[in-house]
Design a protein around this motif. Structure first.
Motif, PDB file in Angstrom:
ATOM      1  N   ALA A 156      -3.692 -22.760 -39.005  1.00 20.26           N
ATOM      2  CA  ALA A 156      -2.436 -22.076 -38.675  1.00 20.26           C
ATOM      3  C   ALA A 156      -1.952 -21.230 -39.847  1.00 20.26           C
ATOM      4  CB  ALA A 156      -1.364 -23.100 -38.296  1.00 20.26           C
ATOM      5  N   PRO A 157      -1.521 -19.990 -39.598  1.00 19.06           N
ATOM      6  CA  PRO A 157      -0.906 -19.188 -40.661  1.00 19.06           C
ATOM      7  C   PRO A 157       0.313 -19.896 -41.242  1.00 19.06           C
ATOM      8  CG  PRO A 157      -1.394 -17.834 -38.731  1.00 19.06           C
ATOM      9  CD  PRO A 157      -1.617 -19.253 -38.324  1.00 19.06           C
ATOM     10  N   ASP A 158       0.611 -19.643 -42.503  1.00 21.67           N
ATOM     11  CA  ASP A 158       1.695 -20.345 -43.192  1.00 21.67           C
ATOM     12  C   ASP A 158       3.020 -20.231 -42.463  1.00 21.67           C
ATOM     13  OD1 ASP A 158      -0.107 -21.051 -45.118  1.00 21.67           O
ATOM     14  OD2 ASP A 158       0.456 -19.456 -46.521  1.00 21.67           O
ATOM     15  N   GLU A 159       3.310 -19.049 -41.908  1.00 21.37           N
ATOM     16  CA  GLU A 159       4.628 -18.828 -41.322  1.00 21.37           C
ATOM     17  C   GLU A 159       4.854 -19.592 -40.020  1.00 21.37           C
ATOM     18  OE1 GLU A 159       1.886 -15.365 -40.178  1.00 21.37           O
ATOM     19  OE2 GLU A 159       2.390 -16.565 -41.966  1.00 21.37           O
ATOM     20  N   ILE A 160       3.780 -20.059 -39.372  1.00 18.73           N
ATOM     21  CA  ILE A 160       3.963 -20.797 -38.115  1.00 18.73           C
ATOM     22  C   ILE A 160       3.389 -22.210 -38.204  1.00 18.73           C
ATOM     23  CG2 ILE A 160       3.968 -18.695 -36.714  1.00 18.73           C
ATOM     24  CD1 ILE A 160       1.087 -19.425 -35.898  1.00 18.73           C
ATOM     25  N   ARG A 161       3.091 -22.675 -39.398  1.00 21.02           N
ATOM     26  CA  ARG A 161       2.484 -23.994 -39.540  1.00 21.02           C
ATOM     27  C   ARG A 161       3.374 -25.099 -38.969  1.00 21.02           C
ATOM     28  NH1 ARG A 161       0.425 -24.519 -45.219  1.00 21.02           N
ATOM     29  NH2 ARG A 161      -1.168 -23.175 -44.311  1.00 21.02           N
ATOM     30  N   ALA A 162       4.651 -25.031 -39.277  1.00 22.47           N
ATOM     31  CA  ALA A 162       5.580 -26.045 -38.766  1.00 22.47           C
ATOM     32  C   ALA A 162       5.682 -25.975 -37.247  1.00 22.47           C
ATOM     33  CB  ALA A 162       6.961 -25.857 -39.400  1.00 22.47           C
ATOM     34  N   THR A 163       5.680 -24.755 -36.715  1.00 22.70           N
ATOM     35  CA  THR A 163       5.766 -24.584 -35.261  1.00 22.70           C
ATOM     36  C   THR A 163       4.547 -25.169 -34.561  1.00 22.70           C
ATOM     37  OG1 THR A 163       6.995 -22.531 -35.639  1.00 22.70           O
ATOM     38  CG2 THR A 163       6.130 -22.899 -33.431  1.00 22.70           C
ATOM     39  N   VAL A 164       3.376 -24.950 -35.151  1.00 19.72           N
ATOM     40  CA  VAL A 164       2.145 -25.505 -34.583  1.00 19.72           C
ATOM     41  C   VAL A 164       2.182 -27.028 -34.617  1.00 19.72           C
ATOM     42  CG1 VAL A 164      -0.341 -25.762 -34.997  1.00 19.72           C
ATOM     43  CG2 VAL A 164       0.702 -23.493 -35.023  1.00 19.72           C
ATOM     44  N   LEU A 165       2.650 -27.596 -35.714  1.00 15.74           N
ATOM     45  CA  LEU A 165       2.765 -29.050 -35.809  1.00 15.74           C
ATOM     46  C   LEU A 165       3.698 -29.600 -34.733  1.00 15.74           C
ATOM     47  CD1 LEU A 165       2.907 -29.751 -39.661  1.00 15.74           C
ATOM     48  CD2 LEU A 165       1.242 -30.681 -38.039  1.00 15.74           C
ATOM     49  N   ILE A 166       4.842 -28.965 -34.555  1.00 13.89           N
ATOM     50  CA  ILE A 166       5.803 -29.427 -33.552  1.00 13.89           C
ATOM     51  C   ILE A 166       5.208 -29.333 -32.150  1.00 13.89           C
ATOM     52  CG2 ILE A 166       8.022 -28.901 -32.457  1.00 13.89           C
ATOM     53  CD1 ILE A 166       9.029 -28.040 -35.228  1.00 13.89           C
ATOM     54  N   VAL A 169      -3.100 -32.384 -37.981  1.00 11.71           N
ATOM     55  CA  VAL A 169      -2.757 -32.066 -39.375  1.00 11.71           C
ATOM     56  C   VAL A 169      -3.782 -31.097 -39.966  1.00 11.71           C
ATOM     57  CG1 VAL A 169      -2.560 -33.025 -41.705  1.00 11.71           C
ATOM     58  CG2 VAL A 169      -1.493 -34.208 -39.775  1.00 11.71           C
ATOM     59  N   LEU A 170      -5.066 -31.361 -39.720  1.00 10.18           N
ATOM     60  CA  LEU A 170      -6.109 -30.476 -40.236  1.00 10.18           C
ATOM     61  C   LEU A 170      -6.002 -29.070 -39.639  1.00 10.18           C
ATOM     62  CD1 LEU A 170      -9.191 -32.883 -40.216  1.00 10.18           C
ATOM     63  CD2 LEU A 170      -7.918 -32.064 -42.212  1.00 10.18           C
ATOM     64  N   ALA A 171      -5.730 -29.003 -38.324  1.00 11.07           N
ATOM     65  CA  ALA A 171      -5.603 -27.701 -37.674  1.00 11.07           C
ATOM     66  C   ALA A 171      -4.416 -26.925 -38.226  1.00 11.07           C
ATOM     67  CB  ALA A 171      -5.458 -27.884 -36.161  1.00 11.07           C
ATOM     68  N   LEU A 223       3.226 -12.705 -25.785  1.00 11.09           N
ATOM     69  CA  LEU A 223       2.548 -13.882 -25.257  1.00 11.09           C
ATOM     70  C   LEU A 223       1.330 -14.240 -26.105  1.00 11.09           C
ATOM     71  CD1 LEU A 223       2.695 -15.912 -22.958  1.00 11.09           C
ATOM     72  CD2 LEU A 223       1.234 -14.423 -21.604  1.00 11.09           C
ATOM     73  N   THR A 224       0.599 -13.237 -26.547  1.00  6.71           N
ATOM     74  CA  THR A 224      -0.577 -13.489 -27.384  1.00  6.71           C
ATOM     75  C   THR A 224      -0.173 -14.084 -28.722  1.00  6.71           C
ATOM     76  OG1 THR A 224      -1.760 -11.646 -26.337  1.00  6.71           O
ATOM     77  CG2 THR A 224      -2.615 -12.441 -28.437  1.00  6.71           C
ATOM     78  N   ASP A 225       0.945 -13.611 -29.284  1.00  8.89           N
ATOM     79  CA  ASP A 225       1.436 -14.144 -30.557  1.00  8.89           C
ATOM     80  C   ASP A 225       1.846 -15.608 -30.438  1.00  8.89           C
ATOM     81  OD1 ASP A 225       0.993 -11.736 -31.775  1.00  8.89           O
ATOM     82  OD2 ASP A 225       3.071 -11.052 -31.670  1.00  8.89           O
ATOM     83  N   ALA A 226       2.209 -16.024 -29.226  1.00 14.19           N
ATOM     84  CA  ALA A 226       2.603 -17.423 -29.011  1.00 14.19           C
ATOM     85  C   ALA A 226       1.407 -18.332 -28.763  1.00 14.19           C
ATOM     86  CB  ALA A 226       3.572 -17.502 -27.826  1.00 14.19           C
ATOM     87  N   SER A 239      -8.974 -22.027 -31.804  1.00 17.61           N
ATOM     88  CA  SER A 239      -8.436 -20.726 -31.404  1.00 17.61           C
ATOM     89  C   SER A 239      -7.057 -20.444 -31.989  1.00 17.61           C
ATOM     90  CB  SER A 239      -8.374 -20.628 -29.880  1.00 17.61           C
ATOM     91  OG  SER A 239      -7.372 -21.477 -29.341  1.00 17.61           O
ATOM     92  N   ILE A 240      -6.468 -21.423 -32.661  1.00 19.14           N
ATOM     93  CA  ILE A 240      -5.225 -21.163 -33.381  1.00 19.14           C
ATOM     94  C   ILE A 240      -5.438 -20.051 -34.414  1.00 19.14           C
ATOM     95  CG2 ILE A 240      -3.593 -22.170 -35.041  1.00 19.14           C
ATOM     96  CD1 ILE A 240      -3.893 -24.823 -33.567  1.00 19.14           C
ATOM     97  N   GLU A 241      -6.641 -20.033 -34.976  1.00 20.64           N
ATOM     98  CA  GLU A 241      -6.961 -19.038 -36.005  1.00 20.64           C
ATOM     99  C   GLU A 241      -8.042 -18.061 -35.551  1.00 20.64           C
ATOM    100  OE1 GLU A 241      -7.334 -16.889 -39.558  1.00 20.64           O
ATOM    101  OE2 GLU A 241      -5.732 -18.187 -38.781  1.00 20.64           O
ATOM    102  N   VAL A 242      -9.041 -18.560 -34.815  1.00 18.33           N
ATOM    103  CA  VAL A 242     -10.198 -17.748 -34.444  1.00 18.33           C
ATOM    104  C   VAL A 242     -10.137 -17.434 -32.953  1.00 18.33           C
ATOM    105  CG1 VAL A 242     -12.713 -17.613 -34.399  1.00 18.33           C
ATOM    106  CG2 VAL A 242     -11.555 -18.878 -36.234  1.00 18.33           C
ATOM    107  N   GLU A 243     -10.252 -16.172 -32.603  1.00 16.95           N
ATOM    108  CA  GLU A 243     -10.241 -15.785 -31.196  1.00 16.95           C
ATOM    109  C   GLU A 243     -11.580 -16.142 -30.557  1.00 16.95           C
ATOM    110  OE1 GLU A 243      -9.639 -11.830 -28.354  1.00 16.95           O
ATOM    111  OE2 GLU A 243      -9.233 -11.710 -30.511  1.00 16.95           O
ATOM    112  N   ILE A 244     -11.524 -16.903 -29.467  1.00 16.85           N
ATOM    113  CA  ILE A 244     -12.730 -17.343 -28.762  1.00 16.85           C
ATOM    114  C   ILE A 244     -12.649 -16.853 -27.328  1.00 16.85           C
ATOM    115  CG2 ILE A 244     -14.101 -19.331 -28.022  1.00 16.85           C
ATOM    116  CD1 ILE A 244     -12.982 -20.861 -30.402  1.00 16.85           C
ATOM    117  N   ASN A 245     -13.672 -16.153 -26.900  1.00 15.15           N
ATOM    118  CA  ASN A 245     -13.692 -15.617 -25.550  1.00 15.15           C
ATOM    119  C   ASN A 245     -13.679 -16.739 -24.527  1.00 15.15           C
ATOM    120  OD1 ASN A 245     -15.018 -14.486 -22.986  1.00 15.15           O
ATOM    121  ND2 ASN A 245     -14.704 -12.629 -24.198  1.00 15.15           N
ATOM    122  N   GLU A 246     -12.897 -16.558 -23.453  1.00  9.71           N
ATOM    123  CA  GLU A 246     -12.766 -17.593 -22.428  1.00  9.71           C
ATOM    124  C   GLU A 246     -14.109 -17.888 -21.747  1.00  9.71           C
ATOM    125  OE1 GLU A 246     -10.592 -16.592 -18.970  1.00  9.71           O
ATOM    126  OE2 GLU A 246     -10.022 -18.648 -18.523  1.00  9.71           O
TER     127      GLU A 246
END
Length: 385
Positions: A188-198, A181-183, A123-126, A342-349
């Motif tokens: 976003a890491p390269d391997e999930i960039r397309a997934t984040v865009l979608i 697009v900027l985010a 779940l965290t990876d998603a 938070s896509i890249e940086v973990e931010i406390n709730e």
């Protein structure tokens, strides 16, 4: 009125905490209480925005929000949604996803002995995809508010120039697409960039579709029944302008019924879900047990957020405190930015919640100051006469 509105939430809280105690003893009770308090204390901006939409809904659809909406919030977002994410991203069937949730690996381990990642890990990876979807939905909501010209403004030095820029057609969509697009490019890491865009595009499509349908049915409805200028926060929204001739107070709002009410209800549920994304993920910092999360965040937190929403509507708080809706939308804008970061940086709730509280508190203080200023002006006028 307070007892009638908050009574059901108190009853549900006692039942939820009793279940948590029977399930995990004193540990379960403590965890459930912590999650409930955290959800309520950090979701006031959610309640304010919900109230601006709910006051435009008929009594029937308000009851739907408090009944069916609670079931969606509790079982849909706090229990089934995480299971669905694990099911889809972990290539597991529903039974395997539930078994993974109920049987975590040994403490402080993220994988089982056979290499299978834990429920929490999956779940965290998603989170990047979830953050992109929720962030874009909330960003469009914020942009459509601040880019709309209003008679009354809170941060006038900023809101009026933004409203002037908002005369450019579809500027909110352009800005949101650029932010996505900027985010995706820089966060976003390269391997999930397309997934984040979608995921982000799906968030934009969801907002534009539900908001557009709500606006369509509201504008086509007969005057005084389903009519209205907005779809609960869309481009035509001006629900916050309840102060006329220097006098604070609620003005009549047309009520959405039928198809308009349904789409406002749908809009409200998607908005509520977008607010809860980060809370569901953040709950795993406290516990990974889905039952405790559902009890604390769902039964206690979601119920009290709804009770606060109803209280704001019944009390006319949004009319009495004129800038409260503005502060809530700025809090939404901050939350949208935080979700994208938070896509890249973990931010406390807790940080996320405090930002929202700061905007709400500042707008409330400004409203109180404006009300006192108006009262003094009326008193001076009477003395002068």
């Amino acid at each position: 009125m307070i007892a009638r509105i908050f009574g059901p939430s108190l009853v549900v809280t006692l039942i939820a905490m009793a279940i948590a105690y029977l399930y995990l003893g004193w540990t379960g009770l403590a965890l459930c209480a912590i999650l409930g308090v955290l959800e309520v204390s950090l979701s006031f901006d959610n309640a304010v925005i919900n109230a601006t939409i709910l006051e435009r809904m008929s009594a029937f659809w308000q009851r739907m929000f408090l009944t069916v909406g609670v079931l969606i919030a509790v079982f849909g977002m706090r229990l089934l949604f995480p299971l669905l994410i694990v099911w889809v991203t972990g290539n597991l069937n529903p039974v395997e996803a539930l078994d993974l949730a109920m049987n975590p690996p040994p403490e402080d381990q993220t994988h089982f002995a056979d290499g299978q990642p834990s429920y929490e890990t999956i779940l965290t990876d998603a989170h990047p995809q979830i953050a992109a979807f929720g962030g874009m939905f909330l960003l469009l909501l914020f942009l459509n508010f601040v880019l709309t010209e209003r008679r009354m403004t809170w941060l006038t030095w900023l809101e009026r120039p933004l409203a002037t820029l908002g005369k450019l057609d579809q500027l909110a969509v352009v800005l949101a697409a650029g932010a996505l697009v900027l985010a995706a490019e820089y966060l976003a890491p390269d391997e999930i960039r397309a997934t984040v865009l979608i995921a982000g595009i799906l968030g934009m499509i969801t907002y534009l579709t539900v908001d557009g349908l709500s606006a369509l049915f509201m504008s086509d409805a007969p005057e005084g029944t389903e009519g209205g200028d907005d779809a609960g926060g869309g481009e035509g929204s001006d629900a916050g302008e309840r102060t006329q001739s220097g006098r604070a107070g609620p003005t009549p709002v047309t009520v959405a019924t039928g198809k308009a009410g349904f789409f406002l209800f749908l809009y409200l549920e998607v908005l509520d879900a977008s607010f809860s994304f980060d809370g569901v993920i953040g709950a795993f910092a406290i516990t990974s047990d889905p039952i405790i999360i559902a009890l604390g965040l769902g039964f206690i937190g979601a119920m009290f957020v709804r009770s606060i929403t109803i209280y704001l509507v019944r009390k006319g708080t949004l009319g009495e405190y004129r800038y409260l809706e503005h502060g809530a939308h700025w809090a939404i804008g901050a939350l949208a930015v935080i979700l994208l970061i938070s896509i890249e940086v973990e931010i406390n709730e807790v940080i996320t919640g405090l930002v929202g509280v700061a905007f709400i508190g500042a707008s409330l203080a400004s409203s109180i100051h404006a009300n006192r200023r108006d009262a003094r002006a009326r008193q001076d006028n009477r003395v002068g006469v």
